[in-house]
Design a protein around this motif. Structure first.
Motif, PDB file in Angstrom:
ATOM      1  N   GLY A 146      -8.479   6.346  -6.816  1.00 17.83           N
ATOM      2  CA  GLY A 146      -9.786   6.487  -7.400  1.00 17.83           C
ATOM      3  C   GLY A 146     -10.336   7.761  -7.323  1.00 17.83           C
ATOM      4  N   LEU A 158       3.632  10.326  -9.752  1.00 21.51           N
ATOM      5  CA  LEU A 158       3.407   9.579 -11.041  1.00 21.51           C
ATOM      6  C   LEU A 158       2.041   8.904 -10.859  1.00 21.51           C
ATOM      7  CD1 LEU A 158       3.269   6.877 -12.821  1.00 21.51           C
ATOM      8  CD2 LEU A 158       4.520   9.046 -13.970  1.00 21.51           C
ATOM      9  N   THR A 159       1.815   8.198  -9.663  1.00 20.86           N
ATOM     10  CA  THR A 159       0.726   7.271  -9.528  1.00 20.86           C
ATOM     11  C   THR A 159      -0.537   8.145  -8.685  1.00 20.86           C
ATOM     12  OG1 THR A 159       1.443   6.586  -7.385  1.00 20.86           O
ATOM     13  CG2 THR A 159       1.749   5.250  -9.308  1.00 20.86           C
ATOM     14  N   TRP A 169       4.458   6.868   7.132  1.00 19.76           N
ATOM     15  CA  TRP A 169       3.741   5.545   6.330  1.00 19.76           C
ATOM     16  C   TRP A 169       3.096   4.790   7.356  1.00 19.76           C
ATOM     17  CZ3 TRP A 169       3.500   7.615   2.077  1.00 19.76           C
ATOM     18  CH2 TRP A 169       4.717   8.254   1.233  1.00 19.76           C
ATOM     19  N   ARG A 191      -5.465   7.180   1.457  1.00 22.20           N
ATOM     20  CA  ARG A 191      -5.135   6.323   0.598  1.00 22.20           C
ATOM     21  C   ARG A 191      -3.496   6.766   0.242  1.00 22.20           C
ATOM     22  NH1 ARG A 191      -6.744   1.557  -1.223  1.00 22.20           N
ATOM     23  NH2 ARG A 191      -6.396   2.050  -3.545  1.00 22.20           N
ATOM     24  N   ALA A 234       7.879   8.583  -7.632  1.00 23.82           N
ATOM     25  CA  ALA A 234       6.873   7.285  -8.042  1.00 23.82           C
ATOM     26  C   ALA A 234       5.366   7.846  -7.062  1.00 23.82           C
ATOM     27  CB  ALA A 234       7.270   6.226  -7.416  1.00 23.82           C
ATOM     28  N   ALA A 272      -4.440  10.574 -12.687  1.00 24.99           N
ATOM     29  CA  ALA A 272      -3.131  10.125 -12.713  1.00 24.99           C
ATOM     30  C   ALA A 272      -2.706   9.156 -13.686  1.00 24.99           C
ATOM     31  CB  ALA A 272      -2.798   9.527 -11.279  1.00 24.99           C
ATOM     32  N   ASP A 302      -7.648  12.349  -9.748  1.00 24.84           N
ATOM     33  CA  ASP A 302      -8.242  11.173 -10.619  1.00 24.84           C
ATOM     34  C   ASP A 302      -7.947  11.148 -12.027  1.00 24.84           C
ATOM     35  OD1 ASP A 302      -9.591   8.721 -10.700  1.00 24.84           O
ATOM     36  OD2 ASP A 302     -11.259   9.543 -11.313  1.00 24.84           O
ATOM     37  N   ARG A 332       0.050   4.541   0.348  1.00 28.54           N
ATOM     38  CA  ARG A 332       0.680   5.148  -0.835  1.00 28.54           C
ATOM     39  C   ARG A 332       0.056   4.329  -2.173  1.00 28.54           C
ATOM     40  NH1 ARG A 332       5.690   3.283   2.237  1.00 28.54           N
ATOM     41  NH2 ARG A 332       5.047   1.366   1.575  1.00 28.54           N
ATOM     42  N   GLU A 333      -1.485   4.331  -2.061  1.00 28.33           N
ATOM     43  CA  GLU A 333      -2.106   3.759  -3.273  1.00 28.33           C
ATOM     44  C   GLU A 333      -2.849   5.033  -3.837  1.00 28.33           C
ATOM     45  OE1 GLU A 333      -1.555   1.107  -4.764  1.00 28.33           O
ATOM     46  OE2 GLU A 333      -0.189   0.191  -3.022  1.00 28.33           O
ATOM     47  N   PRO A 334      -3.094   4.908  -5.244  1.00 30.34           N
ATOM     48  CA  PRO A 334      -4.071   5.849  -5.699  1.00 30.34           C
ATOM     49  C   PRO A 334      -5.348   5.613  -5.283  1.00 30.34           C
ATOM     50  CG  PRO A 334      -2.756   4.432  -7.514  1.00 30.34           C
ATOM     51  CD  PRO A 334      -2.466   3.821  -6.140  1.00 30.34           C
ATOM     52  N   GLN A 341     -13.150   5.227   1.389  1.00 28.07           N
ATOM     53  CA  GLN A 341     -12.065   4.521   1.891  1.00 28.07           C
ATOM     54  C   GLN A 341     -11.563   5.072   3.219  1.00 28.07           C
ATOM     55  OE1 GLN A 341      -9.803   5.232  -1.869  1.00 28.07           O
ATOM     56  NE2 GLN A 341     -10.314   2.860  -2.390  1.00 28.07           N
TER      57      GLN A 341
END
Lengths: 303, 303, 303, 303
Positions: A91, A234-235, A82, A108, A231, A242, A240, A87-89, A99
């Motif tokens: 796009g 899921l996200t 980490w 991401r 989690a 999700a 693209d 841990r972010e979606p 990014q």
């Protein structure tokens, strides 16, 4: 829960659409797959197994391997991942690239290609044989000692893997790669080329439905980390789409361009669906349809 | 489930940090809020209520209103909103802007500002008084007939709302706005200025925990649409920290820059936490901490 | 230099293509323009005038006004504009938007819409009547006291100007606008609606060919600032085709979506070409062709 | 034109600032360069040579080589390069990356790294030895038969060249690379490591001031193509400061992170300035200052 009936309804709803979508064309060995196939399997935490269609036909699991790779890295108590991956979606695809540049080589999330490369990189550093560790795990969970990757497919990915090579060197430029880039890529391409059937994937996926507990009762990773992988599935688990999958299916899912999708119902079951034809976002048309039907029929949803 | 004990542990863990974070400074009337406040409330589907700290102090709910606005629009059977707004996470703020341009005025999801403006636009078209409809709903769910928006806050937002004005005109340029831009913005600014306490928010949030059923037993929206709102809260409810919240909290959440966060445990309870100080992504420091503690103590998680 | 012969060759080369391209369709009053028109005029610093085709037909100069507006602001010794606007090419349109966001409301250059809005904003602050100042200047340089803007065109731009409104409010949000947004936009829309012919534009453009000296011998701006405007025209004057124009035409140019292009040969002449049909980057097809031909025939190029 | 006096004024103005800026730190062998150096040389088309400071000290020409590489490719009548590379300014660095993705592997212009890699790729395909061809040319123009690249520097670039490797593989993924990626990169790194002094660079640059004519009177490339290279230098030659250089210097320039800048006054002279310290955009602080002073003193400007 009458899973057998639910699987029957999935079959009835999906059957007319078998063959829909477009088989992935950027990996030569994937194009050759017969598009007119469909499999569906549910493995429950109580040991039931329900299946329909081509549920025992092995296919290239591709990005679904990323969920298992992440589980292994976290199982090694390796939270250091980490520091290297967010841990972010992400796009859309081009965003993930910009990014990666703006966020200085830190992807991401662990399920976009850049992040998955680093998870494999970490697993390689942890074990010395990233793909080997995954194959051994999958063999044990499925009871199929022959479960392994397809060398011809891996070779095919290596030949056409310039985009992943580009991502890997960009991250290396930011000092975010542990192993020699070529070696990391080898393991990544092999891991994507692992062959497994819906029945096998569903059985292996139970480790997440059981929150980290393996078939033999030992623990691969902590309950909290297993929940966290759900989690992230899921996200971030379906490219693209999700948000769309969360909206329509309501379960943690991980898809692959081989046409497979693995879905988890925590404490209940793991589901694997497969159809080679993809939609424009890279997810299997019939597998997504099957999972949505399954949710509607059973009412199973984490929301 | 011993909620009372859990609320006590939340209080013990969060108390030392009350006042942490930075109060939002871009809306003049928000800066004046005393940062050394913290409230927490849980309302269960069984009618229990548990609270601690400043749980009865009203605060500006800001973006939390977006969850209720979406519920109303979907409750009007107005799936047409999905032709105007997508359902995908947006990544970072600048991405949402470039995406709004590339995706021709169709926002990524209904919880980023651009999307929320269109939901208000739709609700205004549906009802003639978007903010009035939300206030009436909240008054009924909370049993507080005086629950309404703060006109001074709304005025303050109007004066400083040039960024939202910019988004609105960009979408208008793409033909994606129904009402006159100024009128839509008025209702949006008012809706963001609704004042409610943690206890009130938790009670109102039960409509999502009960999958669409209101306090009086009538249905605001279908079970499926309620689940879908929970799904969108999970993937898009906390700005560019949705992945992080899914990972750490594991519940559908909607946050606001007033410092409040609403979280839903489907079939169980609704939770509201509030502390004015924000982290760099715009979510309340103490409210997030409280929700994470609550999850760890109770084991409640959708994953 | 035999300009007369060169103008003849321009006519011969361009004539077969008159009517090519697509008339701008986003401003209602521009669509109505007859596409089968073409004008070309050269005004030299020695007082010669050469023209062909519809060189005396007035058209909407649109963004060509931006070069004159910048000249006025710099002529007021107002280098403060460079604290509000940069001087770099912007790349593609969506980049200019993302850059406006990332660069905190400071536009890339004074010729993209965002930057031009701020130049008008400055001129409005300097003079109290931005469009009036430009019209008075153009009337004096051309000897046409009736030269002014078309109120119907300005009204048409106001009705369809949501994109510019969006840009203006975004910059206002960053505190980079001096006047009330609506007032600034009014002057901007009027300035874009100024009507002038090729002959008039070429005559007015001489102020740049003469490095700041007006028709009456007085100085509008310093020699250095005039050179700098030529430099900005070269790098930023033709939307996302500045590199292509530098490559093909080799002269500082400023184009407008009305189909006009003004080109400067320092110390020699100013050239105006006009044809309503645009290419996909928003520059007139026949005007660009005419300028390229003129350069090939005369050998005039700054490179 | 009294060049000698102008060079003296350049020296007087720049001398107090020698050592300013920050030596490029991402190529190990560049960091070692003594920052307290400055050279300036003017070579005229009439055969005059004027110099001051460390004008005979060889330095790593880096990206200045890109101007000569492009001249060679165009000299081979190889307009096919324009199917693989565009001619537009790129905006900021991250834009060039996103644009490379959006524009499907076709770089914005031949002077950003991605585009320069393809020019070398083309030259390698044309000649079999890209760097060798450039060294032979420079040796002939300068009369220095020993002019070549520094193998240690090239080796240093190879070790730290992951960013360029990333760009190359991304373009290869789009099918826009002719040679094996590693081979192309080798020649690119060598070409960047060519060592030349200000006097040598100014002499070699005359080929562009003479519009394509070499020292021996033969033609390297057509007049039109030479002009076009000047145009591309003006719009794209100094990274994300091209607009600023056009504004302040008013001449076609090509800079390199070794601290050198080559400027062209068409039909007049070529100028080379050098100081190792860079500004935040990667251009030499003292070399830029020297060129601006030279322009102010002589009045030489293409605008």
């Amino acid at each position: 829960m009458d899973y057998e009936r639910a699987v029957g309804e999935v079959w009835a709803a999906t059957r007319p659409h078998i063959g829909a979508g477009k088989v992935a064309d950027y990996i030569p060995d994937l194009i050759c797959v017969d598009p007119v196939q469909f499999g569906f399997a549910v493995a429950t935490v109580d040991g039931e197994l329900h299946q329909v269609g081509d549920a025992e036909v092995p296919f290239s699991i591709q990005s679904i391997s990323k969920a298992f790779a992440l589980a292994h890295v976290l199982g090694h108590d390796d939270a250091s991942i980490w520091r290297r991956v967010n841990r972010e979606p992400s796009g859309t695809r081009f965003n993930s690239l910009i990014q990666l540049e703006i966020e200085r080589g830190v992807p991401r999330n662990p399920f976009i290609n850049a992040g998955a490369l680093l998870v494999t990189d970490q697993l390689l550093a942890d074990t010395g044989d990233a793909c080997g560790a995954l194959c051994a795990f999958l063999a044990a969970e499925t009871g199929n000692p022959d479960l392994t990757y397809d060398p011809a497919m891996a070779e095919s990915e290596t030949r056409t893997g310039n985009r992943n090579r580009s991502l890997a060197y960009l991250m290396a430029d930011f000092g975010n790669v542990l192993n020699p880039v070529d070696e990391m890529l080898d393991h990544y391409f092999r891991q994507c080329s692992i062959m497994a059937s819906c029945v096998e994937l569903a059985r292996a996926g139970l480790v997440l439905a059981r929150h980290g507990v393996r078939r033999d009762g030992t623990r691969l990773l902590s309950k909290q980390d297993a929940r966290r992988i759900n989690a992230i599935m899921l996200t971030c688990g379906t490219y693209d789409a999700a948000g769309e999958f969360a909206y329509r299916v309501g379960l943690p899912c991980k898809s692959g361009v081989g046409g497979g999708i693995l879905a988890i119902v925590p404490d209940r079951c793991a589901i694997a669906a497969w159809g080679p034809g993809l939609d424009e976002k890279g997810n299997s048309v019939t597998a997504a349809m099957a999972l949505e039907t399954f949710g509607n029929v059973t009412g199973l949803s984490i929301f």
